[in-house]
Design a protein around this motif. Structure first.
Motif, PDB file in Angstrom:
ATOM      1  N   PHE A 148      -3.959  12.528   8.334  1.00 28.14           N
ATOM      2  CA  PHE A 148      -2.691  12.565   8.662  1.00 28.14           C
ATOM      3  C   PHE A 148      -1.940  12.561   7.429  1.00 28.14           C
ATOM      4  N   LEU A 149      -2.135  11.774   6.194  1.00 27.39           N
ATOM      5  CA  LEU A 149      -1.682  11.844   5.152  1.00 27.39           C
ATOM      6  C   LEU A 149      -1.483  13.385   4.474  1.00 27.39           C
ATOM      7  N   THR A 167       2.038   6.688   9.256  1.00 30.47           N
ATOM      8  CA  THR A 167       0.515   6.630   9.559  1.00 30.47           C
ATOM      9  C   THR A 167      -0.186   5.743   8.680  1.00 30.47           C
ATOM     10  N   VAL A 168      -0.159   6.004   7.592  1.00 25.29           N
ATOM     11  CA  VAL A 168      -0.989   5.394   6.457  1.00 25.29           C
ATOM     12  C   VAL A 168      -0.667   3.877   6.661  1.00 25.29           C
ATOM     13  N   ASP A 231       3.506   5.214  18.506  1.00 29.32           N
ATOM     14  CA  ASP A 231       3.210   6.501  17.984  1.00 29.32           C
ATOM     15  C   ASP A 231       4.368   6.773  16.922  1.00 29.32           C
ATOM     16  N   MET A 232       4.397   6.101  15.896  1.00 28.90           N
ATOM     17  CA  MET A 232       5.161   6.364  14.801  1.00 28.90           C
ATOM     18  C   MET A 232       5.107   7.517  13.896  1.00 28.90           C
ATOM     19  N   PRO A 233       3.863   8.268  13.873  1.00 27.08           N
ATOM     20  CA  PRO A 233       3.712   9.396  13.115  1.00 27.08           C
ATOM     21  C   PRO A 233       4.408  10.465  13.574  1.00 27.08           C
ATOM     22  N   GLU A 234       4.861  10.555  15.057  1.00 30.51           N
ATOM     23  CA  GLU A 234       5.464  11.675  15.767  1.00 30.51           C
ATOM     24  C   GLU A 234       6.966  11.375  15.775  1.00 30.51           C
ATOM     25  N   GLY A 242       7.558  14.456  13.562  1.00 31.55           N
ATOM     26  CA  GLY A 242       6.618  13.989  12.398  1.00 31.55           C
ATOM     27  C   GLY A 242       5.551  14.664  11.701  1.00 31.55           C
ATOM     28  N   VAL A 243       4.328  14.322  11.493  1.00 34.88           N
ATOM     29  CA  VAL A 243       3.545  15.032  10.932  1.00 34.88           C
ATOM     30  C   VAL A 243       3.207  16.417  11.271  1.00 34.88           C
ATOM     31  N   PHE A 244       3.356  16.636  12.691  1.00 36.45           N
ATOM     32  CA  PHE A 244       3.040  17.678  13.413  1.00 36.45           C
ATOM     33  C   PHE A 244       4.151  18.991  13.451  1.00 36.45           C
ATOM     34  N   THR A 245       5.144  18.488  12.645  1.00 37.85           N
ATOM     35  CA  THR A 245       6.481  19.310  12.733  1.00 37.85           C
ATOM     36  C   THR A 245       5.993  20.780  12.442  1.00 37.85           C
ATOM     37  N   GLU A 246       5.274  21.111  11.503  1.00 38.53           N
ATOM     38  CA  GLU A 246       4.968  22.473  11.001  1.00 38.53           C
ATOM     39  C   GLU A 246       3.793  22.959  11.406  1.00 38.53           C
TER      40      GLU A 246
END
Length: 350
Positions: A148-149, A167-168, A231-234, A242-246
């Motif tokens: 995730f990082l 996430t970290v 679900d903070m990473p998203e 979040g981390v999935f944007t790209e």
């Protein structure tokens, strides 16, 4: 007969390989590889069904029908979605750190499958029966944090980076109470071997004496899986995705699949630690142990789904404060009380 089905198949395969003149070392390696492959197939087949199940569960909670068009009762909806993702264009933005960006999607799934290798699916049915199975599970599952990082950093997108950093912080924070909740069970058994832990629950499941640890395990596990309300990473209301944007197509799907595979993995650990593992309840031993373990895994999974579609997302600072100010002190208190109970039992009851 059915209890020994897979073990007899494994013994027959081992004898056949030995009969071909293959050395014991190579035979053991091949059997281990077959065991891991079997676990991988189990995970992938269940992930396909779990996506459908979650849609149906959410529809039931929200008084909707859910998938009902493709196949009987919408059973083929997930298959069609998988085909759609396979044929979607794989877009890699120009400004990303390509190898970090691509590697994150590849790494996120592997640790989850590796953790399932130490789960005892029945008597003598642990693909890797390690004496440090609990430590192995915690250590390997932590590798997912790196993926995730990498996704957040490699995307070269501020929303993705914030999601990755969240996430970290979240996963490291909640791994502490998760480990302490497991420690109470380990103290009672005196072993890190998951087979020993499962067999130690022949009279009473540890969910009864370790009910506090069970609650902490479930809450911390929900945070470790990055599922709502954690679900903070998203956090699409704040960070787009979040981390999935790209990510697009199958690279995005790998993160999606990893969430459901992680849910299976953590549920299998929880069932082994607190619900007796493959032990049959109420003396119903005519049903194979691996069937009972799957039933218990799905009990955990349905709880995760119920929580996701019931509670709203909490604020990120409240999320962190809840771990450090509440879960960690309570989990430490549970460890102290467990140790005191063991001591008193040895002095007066042993």
């Amino acid at each position: 007969m059915f209890n020994d089905l897979f073990r007899n198949m494994a013994d027959a395969l081992r004898e056949w390989l030995t009969g071909l003149g293959i050395s014991d070392g190579v035979t053991g390696a091949l059997m281990g590889g077959i065991g891991i492959l079997s676990v991988l197939i189990f995970v992938l087949l269940n992930v396909i069904y779990l996506i459908y199940l979650e849609r149906k569960v959410s529809a039931f909670i929200q008084l909707r029908l859910g998938p009902n068009r493709v196949g009987p009762r919408g059973l083929f909806q997930t298959v069609m979605d998988a085909i759609k993702l396979l044929v979607k264009e794989d877009i890699i933005p120009k400004a990303v750190d390509k190898w970090v960006f691509v590697g994150a999607a590849a790494i996120v799934f592997m640790p989850i499958v590796m953790t399932l290798a130490v789960i005892p699916w029945g008597e003598g049915l642990a693909p890797a029966n390690l004496n440090i199975g609990v430590l192995y599970f915690i250590s390997i599952s932590s590798i997912g944090t790196i993926a995730f990082l990498m996704a957040g950093w490699g995307s070269n997108n501020k929303w993705s980076l914030i999601g990755g950093m969240r996430t970290v912080a979240q996963m490291i924070s909640y791994e502490i109470p998760l480990a302490f909740s497991i420690l109470g069970v380990v103290m009672m058994v005196g072993s890190f071997n998951l087979t020993d832990i499962a067999e130690a629950q022949d009279k009473v499941w540890f969910i009864i004496p370790q009910i506090v640890a069970f609650i902490i395990f479930f809450i911390a596990g929900t945070a470790e899986l990055n599922r709502a309300p954690f679900d903070m990473p998203e956090a699409e209301q704040e960070l787009v995705a979040g981390v999935f944007t790209e990510y697009t197509g199958m690279r995005w799907a790998m993160f999606f699949l990893a969430e459901y595979a992680g849910m299976i993995s953590l549920s299998a650990l929880g069932a082994t630690l607190f619900l007796g593992g493959y032990a049959a309840p109420f003396g119903l031993t005519f049903i194979p142990g691996y069937i009972w373990l799957v039933v218990k895994i799905y009990f955990f999974i349905l709880m995760f789904m119920w929580v996701r579609w019931t509670f709203p997302r909490i604020r990120v600072d409240h999320l962190m404060a809840f771990s450090w100010k509440i879960l960690i002190p309570v989990s430490l208190g549970n460890v102290v009380l467990t140790g005191l109970g063991i001591y008193l039992y040895r002095v007066w009851g042993g």
